[in-house]
Design a protein around this motif. Structure first.
Motif, mmCIF file in Angstrom:
data_model
loop_
_atom_site.group_PDB
_atom_site.id
_atom_site.type_symbol
_atom_site.label_atom_id
_atom_site.label_comp_id
_atom_site.label_asym_id
_atom_site.label_seq_id
_atom_site.Cartn_x
_atom_site.Cartn_y
_atom_site.Cartn_z
ATOM 1 N N GLN A 1 0.603 -1.316 -0.136
ATOM 2 C CA GLN A 1 0.340 0.008 0.163
ATOM 3 C C GLN A 1 0.854 1.485 0.109
ATOM 4 O O GLN A 1 0.016 2.239 -0.498
ATOM 5 C CB GLN A 1 -0.641 0.125 1.267
ATOM 6 C CG GLN A 1 -1.900 -1.357 1.271
ATOM 7 C CD GLN A 1 -2.890 -0.478 0.163
ATOM 8 O OE1 GLN A 1 -3.314 0.365 -0.309
ATOM 9 N NE2 GLN A 1 -3.555 -2.566 -0.215
ATOM 10 N N ASN A 2 2.261 1.183 0.108
ATOM 11 C CA ASN A 2 2.543 2.464 0.628
ATOM 12 C C ASN A 2 3.689 3.154 -0.655
ATOM 13 O O ASN A 2 3.180 4.080 -1.323
ATOM 14 C CB ASN A 2 4.164 2.005 1.967
ATOM 15 C CG ASN A 2 4.888 0.774 1.140
ATOM 16 O OD1 ASN A 2 4.337 0.118 0.609
ATOM 17 N ND2 ASN A 2 6.540 1.015 1.263
ATOM 18 N N GLN B 1 1.716 2.518 -3.596
ATOM 19 C CA GLN B 1 0.703 2.424 -3.965
ATOM 20 C C GLN B 1 0.124 3.871 -4.165
ATOM 21 O O GLN B 1 -0.121 4.645 -4.547
ATOM 22 C CB GLN B 1 -0.965 1.482 -3.813
ATOM 23 C CG GLN B 1 -1.659 2.443 -4.419
ATOM 24 C CD GLN B 1 -3.464 1.400 -4.235
ATOM 25 O OE1 GLN B 1 -4.408 1.090 -4.379
ATOM 26 N NE2 GLN B 1 -3.089 -0.290 -3.561
ATOM 27 N N GLU B 2 0.339 4.379 -2.842
ATOM 28 C CA GLU B 2 0.101 5.677 -2.278
ATOM 29 C C GLU B 2 0.777 6.802 -2.468
ATOM 30 O O GLU B 2 0.787 8.001 -3.480
ATOM 31 C CB GLU B 2 0.008 5.961 -0.524
ATOM 32 C CG GLU B 2 -1.160 4.932 0.193
ATOM 33 C CD GLU B 2 -2.204 5.707 -0.910
ATOM 34 O OE1 GLU B 2 -3.211 6.808 -0.786
ATOM 35 O OE2 GLU B 2 -3.218 4.726 -1.168
ATOM 36 N N LYS B 3 1.814 6.231 -3.134
ATOM 37 C CA LYS B 3 3.858 7.623 -3.760
ATOM 38 C C LYS B 3 3.124 7.507 -5.383
ATOM 39 O O LYS B 3 3.282 8.280 -5.291
ATOM 40 C CB LYS B 3 4.811 6.342 -3.275
ATOM 41 C CG LYS B 3 5.640 7.472 -3.624
ATOM 42 C CD LYS B 3 7.040 6.823 -3.974
ATOM 43 C CE LYS B 3 8.560 7.705 -3.705
ATOM 44 N NZ LYS B 3 9.496 7.046 -3.073
ATOM 45 N N PHE C 1 -0.200 6.649 -6.146
ATOM 46 C CA PHE C 1 -0.994 7.626 -6.757
ATOM 47 C C PHE C 1 -0.532 9.036 -6.406
ATOM 48 O O PHE C 1 -1.194 10.372 -7.331
ATOM 49 C CB PHE C 1 -1.880 7.612 -4.909
ATOM 50 C CG PHE C 1 -3.253 8.492 -5.247
ATOM 51 C CD1 PHE C 1 -4.529 8.707 -6.257
ATOM 52 C CD2 PHE C 1 -3.410 9.593 -4.233
ATOM 53 C CE1 PHE C 1 -5.221 9.512 -6.021
ATOM 54 C CE2 PHE C 1 -3.998 10.428 -3.838
ATOM 55 C CZ PHE C 1 -5.358 10.352 -5.011
ATOM 56 N N GLU C 2 -0.143 9.743 -5.685
ATOM 57 C CA GLU C 2 0.023 11.090 -5.040
ATOM 58 C C GLU C 2 1.302 11.807 -6.725
ATOM 59 O O GLU C 2 0.824 12.793 -6.947
ATOM 60 C CB GLU C 2 1.668 10.793 -4.275
ATOM 61 C CG GLU C 2 1.171 11.055 -2.901
ATOM 62 C CD GLU C 2 2.196 11.254 -2.129
ATOM 63 O OE1 GLU C 2 3.384 11.678 -1.845
ATOM 64 O OE2 GLU C 2 1.575 10.764 -0.446
ATOM 65 N N SER D 1 -2.174 11.724 -9.515
ATOM 66 C CA SER D 1 -3.142 12.417 -9.259
ATOM 67 C C SER D 1 -2.448 14.053 -9.239
ATOM 68 O O SER D 1 -3.165 14.811 -9.670
ATOM 69 C CB SER D 1 -3.571 12.637 -8.111
ATOM 70 O OG SER D 1 -2.765 12.611 -6.513
ATOM 71 N N VAL E 1 -5.696 3.559 -10.756
ATOM 72 C CA VAL E 1 -4.372 3.976 -9.189
ATOM 73 C C VAL E 1 -5.373 5.819 -8.743
ATOM 74 O O VAL E 1 -5.654 5.882 -7.580
ATOM 75 C CB VAL E 1 -3.622 4.266 -9.348
ATOM 76 C CG1 VAL E 1 -2.603 4.491 -7.973
ATOM 77 C CG2 VAL E 1 -2.315 2.781 -9.018
ATOM 78 N N ARG E 2 -5.422 6.433 -9.714
ATOM 79 C CA ARG E 2 -6.099 7.570 -9.491
ATOM 80 C C ARG E 2 -6.874 7.444 -9.277
ATOM 81 O O ARG E 2 -7.802 8.799 -8.603
ATOM 82 C CB ARG E 2 -5.760 8.499 -10.776
ATOM 83 C CG ARG E 2 -5.872 10.083 -10.890
ATOM 84 C CD ARG E 2 -5.788 11.059 -11.711
ATOM 85 N NE ARG E 2 -6.009 12.120 -11.721
ATOM 86 C CZ ARG E 2 -5.805 13.367 -12.811
ATOM 87 N NH1 ARG E 2 -4.540 12.298 -14.288
ATOM 88 N NH2 ARG E 2 -5.601 14.409 -12.854
ATOM 89 N N LYS F 1 -8.709 2.591 -4.892
ATOM 90 C CA LYS F 1 -7.727 1.674 -4.320
ATOM 91 C C LYS F 1 -7.523 0.160 -4.217
ATOM 92 O O LYS F 1 -9.186 -0.222 -5.144
ATOM 93 C CB LYS F 1 -8.100 2.360 -2.810
ATOM 94 C CG LYS F 1 -7.281 3.207 -2.360
ATOM 95 C CD LYS F 1 -7.590 3.702 -0.737
ATOM 96 C CE LYS F 1 -6.802 4.699 0.229
ATOM 97 N NZ LYS F 1 -7.485 4.879 1.295
ATOM 98 N N ARG G 1 -11.546 6.532 -5.088
ATOM 99 C CA ARG G 1 -11.031 7.134 -3.963
ATOM 100 C C ARG G 1 -12.008 8.264 -3.142
ATOM 101 O O ARG G 1 -11.365 8.702 -2.082
ATOM 102 C CB ARG G 1 -9.788 7.890 -5.166
ATOM 103 C CG ARG G 1 -8.772 6.942 -5.655
ATOM 104 C CD ARG G 1 -7.637 6.857 -4.804
ATOM 105 N NE ARG G 1 -6.950 5.741 -4.346
ATOM 106 C CZ ARG G 1 -5.820 6.181 -4.019
ATOM 107 N NH1 ARG G 1 -5.726 6.097 -2.661
ATOM 108 N NH2 ARG G 1 -4.439 5.021 -4.752
#
Length: 497
Positions: A329-330, A332-334, A336-337, A340, A459-460, A463, A495
């Protein structure tokens, strides 16, 4: 007297049978001692069929990983009675794929080819391959890719609609292999044939059914092909692909070509690009025209091979990307940043997203869609720096998955770390998801563009989450060079929610 004569005849027949069996055993053992005589380690071959059966009952990735760890970076196996060399040494891979390319001009060895397959770029070698490759390469220039990009954007929007519908179900269960197979079918239909298929419906189209049968391996067919003498395979006309389904794709392509020629407006897709490269009718004074243009038969073969090669591989890449992002998940969130904050619908912007590139590359490293590639020796050859000699027509397998998981090539190879592709380039010939040398995958840029755009879009907006069914101990399809997982389940969550 008659009884004595019959007894002698029976003894003679029995003696002949014993001699034949003894000679057969001697011949097989002699053939299977080829690598031992050269000091090359490898798994013990089964009588007559060699190591072919293991390739079919085990998954190739795990099989070669075990061989690689046990026997080293050079190990010998057998296809029936024929020696087969497997090489993970990067210097030797350089020699085989580049330095001595003239000795190894062919990819996967094919004993018999159906008429449609005879012009497959993947099956050609020598001057025919060089000509075909040079004619098809302009299809994947930046300008052509930008035109394809517009078509793919439409496919991603249709995928988002299907995901929105899926996310509203109570479980939001997401089968990435099934979903990306349908998505990629949509991409292929629109980018190759400008055709609209209802890919997200419950019913598979006839085209999808034929695709599935073409890309699904048949263990019995492969066991026969690699175990029996080549003359028998040729005599029975047994191809690696199911001929009936290949011919369906050929007939479909021919019909579309004829229909397209009668259209006044042009559709900027792969088929149109190939048609524009078709040879004109030539007269006696311009017989060389076909040397610089494609024939109708070549257009058909090029279209069909692009469909086959592009369908399952990109779907598999996207499946593994979802799996790795769900478990990390870390990461994936990076990602996403990054996506996005960027206009991912812009070709040039998408091409410059560093972390997205790293995620794709690390997925290709740890889970390469194709786990091996091959070269075939067209003359006797001695491996540089060794005493290992191979005869003409020997197959060489490069175990991609094993090389990508070798700790000599990557630190913590079982860990998913996209950053490794940001801070340091991999050592030469240790990153081989698309092959190496002049025969590197011609559609690589198209596949990467497609995967990057839809993954960034996914990913944008969503989740990707694991469920209790998302296992770390996965089972894979057997009898195929693809890294295809069984029953891989995940969950998606909007999201905005």
């Amino acid at each position: 007297m008659i009884g004595t004569t019959q007894l002698k005849s029976s003894h003679l027949i029995l003696l002949c049978i014993i001699i034949f069996i003894a000679f057969l055993i001697f011949l097989v053992k002699r053939k299977h001692s080829f690598w031992k005589c050269q000091g090359v380690k490898g798994p013990k071959p089964t009588f007559f069929i060699g190591n072919t059966l293991e390739n079919l009952v085990s998954h190739l990735a795990k099989l070669h990983d075990n061989y690689y760890r046990k026997y080293g970076k050079i190990y010998g196996t057998f296809d029936g009675l024929k020696p087969h060399l497997n090489i993970g040494d990067t210097e030797l891979i350089r020699d085989i794929c580049i330095k001595d390319f003239s000795v190894f001009p062919a990819s996967f060895h094919a004993i018999y080819l159906s008429p449609v397959e005879e012009n497959f770029l993947t099956k050609l070698y020598g001057p025919k391959w060089k000509r075909m490759r040079s004619l098809l390469s302009p299809t994947f220039t930046s300008g052509k890719m930008k035109k394809m990009f517009t078509l793919i954007k439409g496919c991603t929007q249709d995928a988002l609609k299907a995901l929105e519908k899926l996310s509203k179900t109570q479980s939001s269960s997401f089968d990435p292999r099934k979903f990306w197979g349908r998505y990629n079918m949509d991409v292929i239909a629109k980018c190759c044939f400008a055709a609209n298929l209802d890919v997200y419906s419950d019913e598979e189209s006839i085209l999808q059914q034929n695709f599935t049968k073409v890309v699904t391996g048949d263990p019995i067919r492969f066991l026969f092909i690699f175990s029996v003498p080549e003359w028998l395979t040729k005599a029975l006309k047994i191809s690696g692909f199911p001929v009936k389904n290949i011919e369906y794709l050929r007939d479909l392509t021919l019909a579309l070509i004829e229909k397209r020629k009668n259209r006044k407006d042009k559709v900027e897709d792969l088929l149109q690009i190939l048609i524009d490269s078709e040879s004109p009718e030539v007269d006696d004074d311009s017989k060389d025209a076909t040397k610089v243009r494609l024939t109708s038969e070549e257009i058909v073969s090029a279209s069909v091979v692009f469909l086959i090669a592009g369908f399952e591989t990109t779907s598999t890449l996207l499946t593994w990307a979802c799996y790795r992002l769900a478990l990390n998940q870390n990461v994936q969130e990076k990602l996403f940043e990054e996506v996005s904050a960027a206009d991912v619908q812009n070709y040039d912007v998408l091409s410059g997203l560093t972390y997205l590139d790293a995620v794709i590359n690390e997925t290709l490293r740890i889970d390469p869609p194709v786990v091996v590639f091959q070269r075939t020796a067209h003359e006797d050859y001695t491996l540089p720096g060794t005493n290992i000699s191979i005869p003409k027509n020997t197959r060489i397998t490069i175990p991609i998955h094993a090389i990508h998981h070798d700790p000599d090539n990557y630190n913590d190879p079982e860990e998913y770390k996209p950053e490794r592709f940001i801070y340091q380039s991999p050592k030469p010939f240790t990153f081989l998801p698309f092959g190496a040398g002049p025969r590197i995958c011609i559609g690589m840029r198209f596949a990467l563009m497609n995967a990057k755009l839809v993954l960034a879009t996914l990913v944008r907006n969503y989740k990707i989450l694991p469920t209790h069914e998302t296992s770390k101990d996965l089972k894979f399809e057997k009898g195929t060079i693809l890294l295809s997982p069984h029953n891989l389940k995940m969950r998606i969550q909007p999201r905005s929610g």
